[in-house]
Design an enzyme around this catalytic site. Structure first.
Site, mmCIF file in Angstrom:
data_model
loop_
_atom_site.group_PDB
_atom_site.id
_atom_site.type_symbol
_atom_site.label_atom_id
_atom_site.label_comp_id
_atom_site.label_asym_id
_atom_site.label_seq_id
_atom_site.Cartn_x
_atom_site.Cartn_y
_atom_site.Cartn_z
ATOM 1 N N THR A 167 0.829 -1.207 0.000
ATOM 2 C CA THR A 167 0.000 0.000 0.000
ATOM 3 C C THR A 167 0.861 1.253 0.000
ATOM 4 O O THR A 167 0.574 2.216 -0.717
ATOM 5 C CB THR A 167 -0.951 0.006 1.211
ATOM 6 O OG1 THR A 167 -1.702 -1.211 1.206
ATOM 7 C CG2 THR A 167 -1.910 1.172 1.161
ATOM 8 N N CYS A 168 1.927 1.248 0.781
ATOM 9 C CA CYS A 168 2.827 2.405 0.828
ATOM 10 C C CYS A 168 3.489 2.611 -0.526
ATOM 11 O O CYS A 168 3.564 3.733 -1.028
ATOM 12 C CB CYS A 168 3.876 2.222 1.916
ATOM 13 S SG CYS A 168 3.193 2.061 3.581
ATOM 14 N N ALA A 169 3.969 1.537 -1.109
ATOM 15 C CA ALA A 169 4.600 1.618 -2.422
ATOM 16 C C ALA A 169 3.623 2.158 -3.455
ATOM 17 O O ALA A 169 3.979 3.001 -4.294
ATOM 18 C CB ALA A 169 5.124 0.250 -2.835
ATOM 19 N N SER A 198 1.114 4.165 -2.939
ATOM 20 C CA SER A 198 0.879 5.596 -2.731
ATOM 21 C C SER A 198 1.997 6.419 -3.361
ATOM 22 O O SER A 198 1.748 7.474 -3.938
ATOM 23 C CB SER A 198 0.717 5.924 -1.241
ATOM 24 O OG SER A 198 1.942 5.872 -0.544
#
Length: 167
Positions: free
Chosen positions: A59-61, A63
């Site tokens: 999820t961070c990647a 974003s």
């Protein structure tokens, strides 16, 4: 403190995000070349703070990838992707992904960004990493939009953050 969830389990941050209309707190973060940068270095530009726990999660990647795409279309706007990841990991990710339109910054040295923006987790398995949040700052350094993402495994509302720049 803000209550959020991680896979449905309640966890907390040390406080709440800055209020809209308030002056964005100054910070010092580390760039991929290990130099230091401050919010005031971006004075005169609009700044999107994409804050997240670790670029090594899906999820961070995503974003970072999404804001990288969106940032290419924005005038006088800089997207800062902020985590406690080491600058080496951030640089490796950007190199592997071809990320060129955002700046990766690390809060690994002292955690003062997480404290100043109240986004550091105070409990749970991710403490003391940074929670997933977005803060948009105008050219004068004022907060014009914030989002504390309620479920850590979900992406932020990109559309709402970008629409704040259009007002």
């Amino acid at each position: 403190m803000a209550s959020v969830t991680l896979k449905g389990n309640e966890i907390h941050t040390i406080g709440t995000l800055p209020n809209n209309g308030s002056k964005a707190p100054e910070f010092e973060l580390t760039k991929n070349d290990l130099s230091t940068v401050k919010l005031s270095d971006y004075e005169g530009s609009r700044v999107v703070l994409n804050i997240f726990p670790s670029v090594d999660t899906g999820t961070c990647a995503q974003s970072v990838r999404q804001f990288n795409l969106e940032a290419a279309e924005l005038d006088n706007t800089i997207v800062l992707c902020i985590s406690k990841d080491l600058p080496f990991a951030q640089a490796r990710f950007c190199g592997a992904e071809g990320i060129e339109n955002v700046e990766m910054l690390s809060d690994f040295k002292d955690g003062n960004f997480g404290k100043g923006y109240n986004v550091a987790f105070s409990d749970g398995p991710l403490a003391p990493l940074l929670s997933r949040a977005v803060v948009v700052v105008d050219e004068k350094g004022n907060v014009i939009y914030t989002e504390q993402v309620a479920e850590t495994t979900e992406e932020p509302n990109y559309k709402a953050a970008l629409e704040a720049l259009m007002n």
